[in-house]
Design a protein around this motif. Sequence first.
Motif, PDB file in Angstrom:
ATOM      1  N   UNK A   1       0.841  -1.203   0.000  1.00  0.00           N
ATOM      2  CA  UNK A   1       0.000   0.000   0.000  1.00  0.00           C
ATOM      3  C   UNK A   1       0.869   1.243   0.000  1.00  0.00           C
ATOM      4  N   UNK A   2       0.279   2.276  -0.545  1.00  0.00           N
ATOM      5  CA  UNK A   2       0.959   3.567  -0.554  1.00  0.00           C
ATOM      6  C   UNK A   2       1.000   4.112   0.866  1.00  0.00           C
ATOM      7  N   UNK A   3       2.035   4.925   1.180  1.00  0.00           N
ATOM      8  CA  UNK A   3       2.160   5.453   2.533  1.00  0.00           C
ATOM      9  C   UNK A   3       0.940   6.270   2.952  1.00  0.00           C
ATOM     10  N   UNK A   4       0.353   7.026   2.080  1.00  0.00           N
ATOM     11  CA  UNK A   4      -0.849   7.804   2.443  1.00  0.00           C
ATOM     12  C   UNK A   4      -2.014   6.879   2.770  1.00  0.00           C
ATOM     13  N   UNK A   5      -2.168   5.804   2.064  1.00  0.00           N
ATOM     14  CA  UNK A   5      -3.247   4.847   2.307  1.00  0.00           C
ATOM     15  C   UNK A   5      -3.024   4.151   3.646  1.00  0.00           C
ATOM     16  N   UNK A   6      -1.720   3.803   3.928  1.00  0.00           N
ATOM     17  CA  UNK A   6      -1.418   3.173   5.236  1.00  0.00           C
ATOM     18  C   UNK A   6      -1.787   4.116   6.373  1.00  0.00           C
ATOM     19  N   UNK A   7      -1.399   5.376   6.207  1.00  0.00           N
ATOM     20  CA  UNK A   7      -1.694   6.371   7.234  1.00  0.00           C
ATOM     21  C   UNK A   7      -3.213   6.504   7.418  1.00  0.00           C
ATOM     22  N   UNK A   8      -3.937   6.548   6.315  1.00  0.00           N
ATOM     23  CA  UNK A   8      -5.403   6.678   6.381  1.00  0.00           C
ATOM     24  C   UNK A   8      -6.022   5.473   7.077  1.00  0.00           C
ATOM     25  N   UNK A   9      -5.539   4.293   6.736  1.00  0.00           N
ATOM     26  CA  UNK A   9      -6.052   3.075   7.358  1.00  0.00           C
ATOM     27  C   UNK A   9      -5.746   3.059   8.859  1.00  0.00           C
ATOM     28  N   UNK A  10      -4.539   3.475   9.219  1.00  0.00           N
ATOM     29  CA  UNK A  10      -4.151   3.527  10.632  1.00  0.00           C
ATOM     30  C   UNK A  10      -5.012   4.522  11.396  1.00  0.00           C
ATOM     31  N   UNK A  11      -5.204   5.710  10.822  1.00  0.00           N
ATOM     32  CA  UNK A  11      -6.031   6.735  11.484  1.00  0.00           C
ATOM     33  C   UNK A  11      -7.464   6.229  11.621  1.00  0.00           C
ATOM     34  N   UNK A  12      -7.975   5.562  10.579  1.00  0.00           N
ATOM     35  CA  UNK A  12      -9.336   5.012  10.639  1.00  0.00           C
ATOM     36  C   UNK A  12      -9.434   3.952  11.731  1.00  0.00           C
ATOM     37  N   UNK A  13      -8.423   3.081  11.845  1.00  0.00           N
ATOM     38  CA  UNK A  13      -8.427   2.037  12.886  1.00  0.00           C
ATOM     39  C   UNK A  13      -8.368   2.650  14.277  1.00  0.00           C
ATOM     40  N   UNK A  14      -7.541   3.699  14.437  1.00  0.00           N
ATOM     41  CA  UNK A  14      -7.441   4.371  15.747  1.00  0.00           C
ATOM     42  C   UNK A  14      -8.774   5.019  16.117  1.00  0.00           C
ATOM     43  N   UNK A  15      -9.346   5.735  15.128  1.00  0.00           N
ATOM     44  CA  UNK A  15     -10.644   6.375  15.416  1.00  0.00           C
ATOM     45  C   UNK A  15     -11.738   5.336  15.668  1.00  0.00           C
ATOM     46  N   UNK A  16     -11.703   4.229  14.943  1.00  0.00           N
ATOM     47  CA  UNK A  16     -12.683   3.152  15.168  1.00  0.00           C
ATOM     48  C   UNK A  16     -12.536   2.574  16.564  1.00  0.00           C
ATOM     49  N   UNK A  17     -11.258   2.313  16.983  1.00  0.00           N
ATOM     50  CA  UNK A  17     -11.013   1.789  18.336  1.00  0.00           C
ATOM     51  C   UNK A  17     -11.464   2.799  19.389  1.00  0.00           C
ATOM     52  N   UNK A  18     -11.185   4.095  19.120  1.00  0.00           N
ATOM     53  CA  UNK A  18     -11.618   5.140  20.065  1.00  0.00           C
ATOM     54  C   UNK A  18     -13.137   5.188  20.143  1.00  0.00           C
ATOM     55  N   UNK A  19     -13.804   5.061  18.991  1.00  0.00           N
ATOM     56  CA  UNK A  19     -15.275   5.093  18.982  1.00  0.00           C
ATOM     57  C   UNK A  19     -15.843   3.920  19.760  1.00  0.00           C
ATOM     58  N   UNK A  20     -15.262   2.714  19.542  1.00  0.00           N
ATOM     59  CA  UNK A  20     -15.729   1.536  20.285  1.00  0.00           C
ATOM     60  C   UNK A  20     -15.487   1.723  21.785  1.00  0.00           C
ATOM     61  N   UNK A  21     -14.304   2.249  22.143  1.00  0.00           N
ATOM     62  CA  UNK A  21     -13.993   2.485  23.560  1.00  0.00           C
ATOM     63  C   UNK A  21     -14.969   3.485  24.174  1.00  0.00           C
ATOM     64  N   UNK A  22     -15.205   4.579  23.455  1.00  0.00           N
ATOM     65  CA  UNK A  22     -16.147   5.594  23.972  1.00  0.00           C
ATOM     66  C   UNK A  22     -17.533   4.983  24.150  1.00  0.00           C
ATOM     67  N   UNK A  23     -17.957   4.175  23.176  1.00  0.00           N
ATOM     68  CA  UNK A  23     -19.273   3.555  23.268  1.00  0.00           C
ATOM     69  C   UNK A  23     -19.343   2.616  24.468  1.00  0.00           C
ATOM     70  N   UNK A  24     -18.322   1.771  24.641  1.00  0.00           N
ATOM     71  CA  UNK A  24     -18.329   0.788  25.727  1.00  0.00           C
ATOM     72  C   UNK A  24     -18.166   1.415  27.109  1.00  0.00           C
TER      73      UNK A  24
END
Length: 196
Positions: free
Chosen positions: A6-29
């Motif tokens: 993957x391109x570095x920008x795509x990796x960064x986007x995927x990582x940021x999305x995973x972090x925000x997803x984990x944060x959203x799940x944590x906030x919800x729980x």
Amino acid sequence: MNLQNMAPNAKRSLLITAVFGAAAVSIYLFAVVPSEGDLVRAKTELGEVQTRHEMMMRNLSGADKVKERLEGLNAGLDEFRAAILQPSLESYAMGAKKLLDPIAAGAGLAETEYEELPLVALPVPKRLPVQLFARRPIRLVCRGSYQAAVSFLLRVEKEFPLVALQAMSITAQTDPLAQRVEFVFEWPAKGGRTKK
């Protein structure tokens, strides 16, 4: 999909999305789920408070009527206190004579004699009131028929509800209209005071 290709920008986007997803799940729980329970409890408590408020408002809306009724009852009680609790000429027997003689005469009883008996103390409550009360037995001996005696008792019970009958005896005489009737009433009396 391989992360290394993957391109570095795509990796960064995927990582940021995973972090925000984990944060959203944590906030919800950890924030939303406990808050839902608190919200349910708060709604229940609000319903209880609103019910209490409605009951208090209903009670307050009738408070004027209750106050008027209480004042009327206290006025009647003051008259009763003045008539019953105050001895006449330092004697409860004389006070009883003044109040009961008209009733006895109206019922057909004659030759009334009054005698004051020793004071009977009432049980003292756990929380002492300022004014204590007692019972002063008053013996009334008179002559009349059985019907006159019953009529007299009914009138005393109606006009003086705090006066209690302790004992009653009827002694037979040759004339059925002139039986010897003896009553012992427990007359309300003021006792000592706990405070000055």
